[in-house]
Design a protein around this motif. Structure first.
Motif, PDB file in Angstrom:
ATOM      1  N   SER A  73       0.827  -1.203   0.000  1.00  0.00           N
ATOM      2  CA  SER A  73       0.000   0.000   0.000  1.00  0.00           C
ATOM      3  C   SER A  73       0.861   1.253   0.000  1.00  0.00           C
ATOM      4  O   SER A  73       0.567   2.218  -0.708  1.00  0.00           O
ATOM      5  CB  SER A  73      -0.926  -0.002   1.217  1.00  0.00           C
ATOM      6  OG  SER A  73      -1.808  -1.084   1.150  1.00  0.00           O
ATOM      7  N   SER A  91      -6.172  -0.116  -0.961  1.00  0.00           N
ATOM      8  CA  SER A  91      -5.120  -0.106   0.052  1.00  0.00           C
ATOM      9  C   SER A  91      -5.438  -1.124   1.143  1.00  0.00           C
ATOM     10  O   SER A  91      -6.586  -1.478   1.357  1.00  0.00           O
ATOM     11  CB  SER A  91      -5.031   1.291   0.673  1.00  0.00           C
ATOM     12  OG  SER A  91      -4.073   1.324   1.705  1.00  0.00           O
ATOM     13  N   ALA A  94      -6.891   2.217   5.843  1.00  0.00           N
ATOM     14  CA  ALA A  94      -7.700   3.389   5.510  1.00  0.00           C
ATOM     15  C   ALA A  94      -6.897   4.680   5.590  1.00  0.00           C
ATOM     16  O   ALA A  94      -7.329   5.713   5.084  1.00  0.00           O
ATOM     17  CB  ALA A  94      -8.907   3.467   6.448  1.00  0.00           C
ATOM     18  N   PRO A  97      -5.257   6.068   1.829  1.00  0.00           N
ATOM     19  CA  PRO A  97      -6.215   6.728   0.927  1.00  0.00           C
ATOM     20  C   PRO A  97      -6.736   8.053   1.491  1.00  0.00           C
ATOM     21  O   PRO A  97      -6.928   9.015   0.745  1.00  0.00           O
ATOM     22  CB  PRO A  97      -7.352   5.713   0.799  1.00  0.00           C
ATOM     23  CG  PRO A  97      -6.730   4.407   1.111  1.00  0.00           C
ATOM     24  CD  PRO A  97      -5.679   4.704   2.135  1.00  0.00           C
ATOM     25  N   THR A  98      -6.931   8.102   2.797  1.00  0.00           N
ATOM     26  CA  THR A  98      -7.394   9.347   3.416  1.00  0.00           C
ATOM     27  C   THR A  98      -6.348  10.443   3.266  1.00  0.00           C
ATOM     28  O   THR A  98      -6.678  11.588   2.941  1.00  0.00           O
ATOM     29  CB  THR A  98      -7.731   9.112   4.906  1.00  0.00           C
ATOM     30  OG1 THR A  98      -8.737   8.100   4.986  1.00  0.00           O
ATOM     31  CG2 THR A  98      -8.220  10.380   5.570  1.00  0.00           C
ATOM     32  N   LYS A 101      -6.315  11.630  -0.350  1.00  0.00           N
ATOM     33  CA  LYS A 101      -7.463  12.496  -0.629  1.00  0.00           C
ATOM     34  C   LYS A 101      -7.242  13.884  -0.034  1.00  0.00           C
ATOM     35  O   LYS A 101      -7.461  14.902  -0.693  1.00  0.00           O
ATOM     36  CB  LYS A 101      -8.735  11.872  -0.060  1.00  0.00           C
ATOM     37  CG  LYS A 101      -9.974  12.696  -0.326  1.00  0.00           C
ATOM     38  CD  LYS A 101     -11.190  12.060   0.296  1.00  0.00           C
ATOM     39  CE  LYS A 101     -12.347  13.042   0.208  1.00  0.00           C
ATOM     40  NZ  LYS A 101     -13.429  12.696   1.080  1.00  0.00           N
ATOM     41  N   GLY A 106      -6.928  12.297  -4.646  1.00  0.00           N
ATOM     42  CA  GLY A 106      -8.046  11.368  -4.745  1.00  0.00           C
ATOM     43  C   GLY A 106      -9.360  12.100  -4.651  1.00  0.00           C
ATOM     44  O   GLY A 106      -9.415  13.258  -4.244  1.00  0.00           O
ATOM     45  N   GLU A 108     -12.493  10.242  -3.508  1.00  0.00           N
ATOM     46  CA  GLU A 108     -13.282   9.680  -2.423  1.00  0.00           C
ATOM     47  C   GLU A 108     -12.591   8.435  -1.899  1.00  0.00           C
ATOM     48  O   GLU A 108     -11.888   7.749  -2.629  1.00  0.00           O
ATOM     49  CB  GLU A 108     -14.671   9.312  -2.949  1.00  0.00           C
ATOM     50  CG  GLU A 108     -15.595   8.795  -1.886  1.00  0.00           C
ATOM     51  CD  GLU A 108     -16.975   8.493  -2.446  1.00  0.00           C
ATOM     52  OE1 GLU A 108     -17.684   7.707  -1.796  1.00  0.00           O
ATOM     53  OE2 GLU A 108     -17.331   9.009  -3.506  1.00  0.00           O
ATOM     54  N   SER A 109     -12.769   8.160  -0.617  1.00  0.00           N
ATOM     55  CA  SER A 109     -12.246   6.908  -0.076  1.00  0.00           C
ATOM     56  C   SER A 109     -13.340   6.238   0.743  1.00  0.00           C
ATOM     57  O   SER A 109     -14.200   6.907   1.308  1.00  0.00           O
ATOM     58  CB  SER A 109     -11.009   7.141   0.788  1.00  0.00           C
ATOM     59  OG  SER A 109     -11.322   7.897   1.932  1.00  0.00           O
ATOM     60  N   THR A 110     -13.303   4.926   0.744  1.00  0.00           N
ATOM     61  CA  THR A 110     -14.276   4.146   1.489  1.00  0.00           C
ATOM     62  C   THR A 110     -13.635   2.845   1.940  1.00  0.00           C
ATOM     63  O   THR A 110     -12.706   2.364   1.296  1.00  0.00           O
ATOM     64  CB  THR A 110     -15.537   3.858   0.634  1.00  0.00           C
ATOM     65  OG1 THR A 110     -16.513   3.227   1.442  1.00  0.00           O
ATOM     66  CG2 THR A 110     -15.220   2.970  -0.545  1.00  0.00           C
ATOM     67  N   TYR A 112     -13.506  -0.926   2.024  1.00  0.00           N
ATOM     68  CA  TYR A 112     -14.070  -1.949   1.149  1.00  0.00           C
ATOM     69  C   TYR A 112     -14.019  -3.334   1.751  1.00  0.00           C
ATOM     70  O   TYR A 112     -14.677  -4.248   1.268  1.00  0.00           O
ATOM     71  CB  TYR A 112     -13.387  -1.943  -0.219  1.00  0.00           C
ATOM     72  CG  TYR A 112     -11.912  -2.281  -0.182  1.00  0.00           C
ATOM     73  CD1 TYR A 112     -11.487  -3.596  -0.286  1.00  0.00           C
ATOM     74  CD2 TYR A 112     -10.964  -1.293  -0.040  1.00  0.00           C
ATOM     75  CE1 TYR A 112     -10.143  -3.921  -0.252  1.00  0.00           C
ATOM     76  CE2 TYR A 112      -9.617  -1.598  -0.011  1.00  0.00           C
ATOM     77  CZ  TYR A 112      -9.212  -2.912  -0.121  1.00  0.00           C
ATOM     78  OH  TYR A 112      -7.883  -3.221  -0.073  1.00  0.00           O
TER      79      TYR A 112
END
Length: 181
Positions: A73, A91, A94, A97-98, A101, A106, A108-110, A112
């Motif tokens: 990641s 990734s 979390a 990605p945050t 962003k 980026g 949006e991140s969520t 998954y």
């Protein structure tokens, strides 16, 4: 030999498929069949990604070329910062990605999927603490915490143990569990 893997529910798979559809180029829905999607995928999620891609392609009913780039990641996030042409980033944590962003890399991140740190022993031991008690001179192999979130999680777990391993070695980003050496 005991293998534990991440458990994905139908809801999680559906969420991933929706995420795919949200990032498709607009031309993917047109008659243009030259559309492509490049996915940056953490090494620990590759087996699941291999199973998701045929489902994704069947759902969109368009001939889209999908390229999956795998790695840790941390490495993939660094590549994104330096302009890697990834459309989606899966990734192993979390945080990355945050951060991407927040830094403008980026949309949006969520979350998954939820992963779990796994202890694996080819000798049939059932717990890390049990092995540490019985084998005080053990060497543990963990993912490199500098690049892999599972390596950082392993370091955190080891910090809370009563008994410490004699030695801990780090591997590349493909070690996603503890293992006995």
């Amino acid at each position: 030999m005991q293998w534990l893997t991440n458990k994905l529910t139908t809801y999680t798979i559906a969420t991933v498929l929706v995420l795919f559809c949200c990032v498709l180029p607009a031309s993917a829905n047109d008659e243009d069949t030259s559309s492509s999607l490049t996915i940056a995928c953490s090494a620990n999620f590759v087996a699941v990604m291999d199973q998701l891609l045929p489902v994704f392609k069947a759902q969109i009913k368009t001939d889209i070329q999908v390229k999956v780039v795998t790695g840790s990641s941390g490495t993939l996030a660094t590549q994104l910062r330096y302009g890697a042409p990834y459309d989606v980033f899966f990734s192993a944590d979390a945080i990355l990605p945050t951060q991407l962003k927040t830094d403008g890399f980026g949309i949006e991140s969520t979350v998954y999927a939820l992963g779990e740190l796994v202890f694996y022993s080819s000798e049939g031991y059932d717990s890390l603490e049990g092995v540490m008690t019985r084998l005080p001179h053990i060497t543990l192999a963990i993912a490199n915490p500098r690049y892999a979130p599972y390596g950082q999680a392993a370091v955190e777990v080891l910090a809370h143990l009563q008994t410490k391993p004699k030695k801990t070695v780090t591997g590349g980003y493909y070690f996603a569990c503890f293992s006995i050496c």
